[in-house]
Motif scaffolding. Structure first.
Motif, PDB file in Angstrom:
ATOM      1  N   ARG A 207       2.487   9.458  -6.008  1.00 24.66           N
ATOM      2  CA  ARG A 207       2.963  10.830  -5.805  1.00 24.66           C
ATOM      3  C   ARG A 207       3.850  11.279  -6.959  1.00 24.66           C
ATOM      4  N   PHE A 208       4.534  10.317  -7.585  1.00 20.28           N
ATOM      5  CA  PHE A 208       5.420  10.602  -8.710  1.00 20.28           C
ATOM      6  C   PHE A 208       4.756  10.303 -10.059  1.00 20.28           C
ATOM      7  N   ARG A 209       3.455  10.045 -10.005  1.00 23.95           N
ATOM      8  CA  ARG A 209       2.685   9.690 -11.212  1.00 23.95           C
ATOM      9  C   ARG A 209       3.313   8.516 -11.955  1.00 23.95           C
ATOM     10  N   CYS A 210       3.771   7.552 -11.196  1.00 21.70           N
ATOM     11  CA  CYS A 210       4.368   6.327 -11.732  1.00 21.70           C
ATOM     12  C   CYS A 210       3.412   5.188 -11.380  1.00 21.70           C
ATOM     13  N   TYR A 211       2.644   4.772 -12.353  1.00 24.25           N
ATOM     14  CA  TYR A 211       1.568   3.809 -12.105  1.00 24.25           C
ATOM     15  C   TYR A 211       1.988   2.392 -12.483  1.00 24.25           C
ATOM     16  N   VAL A 212       3.022   1.899 -11.834  1.00 18.78           N
ATOM     17  CA  VAL A 212       3.452   0.520 -12.035  1.00 18.78           C
ATOM     18  C   VAL A 212       3.010  -0.299 -10.831  1.00 18.78           C
ATOM     19  N   SER A 213       2.858  -1.575 -11.031  1.00 16.44           N
ATOM     20  CA  SER A 213       2.454  -2.468  -9.949  1.00 16.44           C
ATOM     21  C   SER A 213       3.605  -2.646  -8.961  1.00 16.44           C
ATOM     22  N   PRO A 214       3.300  -2.641  -7.663  1.00 18.53           N
ATOM     23  CA  PRO A 214       4.346  -2.929  -6.680  1.00 18.53           C
ATOM     24  C   PRO A 214       4.945  -4.328  -6.865  1.00 18.53           C
ATOM     25  N   LYS A 215       4.225  -5.199  -7.569  1.00 15.37           N
ATOM     26  CA  LYS A 215       4.695  -6.565  -7.803  1.00 15.37           C
ATOM     27  C   LYS A 215       5.534  -6.687  -9.075  1.00 15.37           C
ATOM     28  N   ALA A 216       5.629  -5.613  -9.842  1.00 14.28           N
ATOM     29  CA  ALA A 216       6.394  -5.648 -11.093  1.00 14.28           C
ATOM     30  C   ALA A 216       7.875  -5.846 -10.794  1.00 14.28           C
TER      31      ALA A 216
ATOM     32  N   LYS B 187       0.833  -1.209   0.000  1.00  9.89           N
ATOM     33  CA  LYS B 187       0.000   0.000   0.000  1.00  9.89           C
ATOM     34  C   LYS B 187       0.868   1.260   0.000  1.00  9.89           C
ATOM     35  N   LYS B 188       1.880   1.282   0.858  1.00  9.86           N
ATOM     36  CA  LYS B 188       2.759   2.451   0.932  1.00  9.86           C
ATOM     37  C   LYS B 188       3.553   2.626  -0.361  1.00  9.86           C
ATOM     38  N   THR B 189       3.954   1.523  -0.961  1.00  9.79           N
ATOM     39  CA  THR B 189       4.675   1.588  -2.236  1.00  9.79           C
ATOM     40  C   THR B 189       3.793   2.205  -3.302  1.00  9.79           C
ATOM     41  N   LYS B 190       2.554   1.758  -3.379  1.00  8.27           N
ATOM     42  CA  LYS B 190       1.620   2.282  -4.378  1.00  8.27           C
ATOM     43  C   LYS B 190       1.386   3.777  -4.155  1.00  8.27           C
ATOM     44  N   GLU B 191       1.196   4.181  -2.911  1.00 10.24           N
ATOM     45  CA  GLU B 191       0.976   5.597  -2.593  1.00 10.24           C
ATOM     46  C   GLU B 191       2.194   6.440  -2.962  1.00 10.24           C
ATOM     47  N   LEU B 192       3.378   5.937  -2.656  1.00  9.28           N
ATOM     48  CA  LEU B 192       4.602   6.669  -2.974  1.00  9.28           C
ATOM     49  C   LEU B 192       4.749   6.846  -4.482  1.00  9.28           C
ATOM     50  N   LEU B 193       4.523   5.772  -5.224  1.00  7.24           N
ATOM     51  CA  LEU B 193       4.662   5.853  -6.679  1.00  7.24           C
ATOM     52  C   LEU B 193       3.610   6.773  -7.298  1.00  7.24           C
TER      53      LEU B 193
END
Length: 84
Positions: free
Chosen positions: A43-52, A35-41
């Motif tokens: 913020r940078f408009r980087c919409y990649v999966s945390p599992k990628a 969840k925190k990884t997704k929120e952080l990304l």
């Protein structure tokens, strides 16, 4: 271990030792990490999966993830160089 074989969420949290205690056992908070990884990304408009996997990402997304990692670790200085 090469960062290319890591997932985004693991790469962003390298060195983070926050554990969740349940009874007498310690666990890494994987749901919270994702969840925190997704929120952080986001913020940078980087919409990649945390599992990628890092190796599957474009060079631009890899660079964004490195910058996000520095921000997450509250780096005082970030030195960037644009290759030519």
């Amino acid at each position: 271990m090469s960062s290319a074989v890591l997932t985004v969420k693991v790469h962003l949290k390298l060195g983070d030792r926050r554990l969740v205690s349940v009874s007498h056992y310690l666990f890494v908070d994987d749901k919270g990490r994702a969840k925190k990884t997704k929120e952080l990304l986001e913020r940078f408009r980087c919409y990649v999966s945390p599992k990628a996997l890092i190796r599957e990402l474009s060079m631009a997304n890899r660079q964004i993830i490195e910058i996000a990692k520095a921000v997450a670790k509250r780096a005082k200085v970030v030195i960037m160089d644009e290759p030519t």
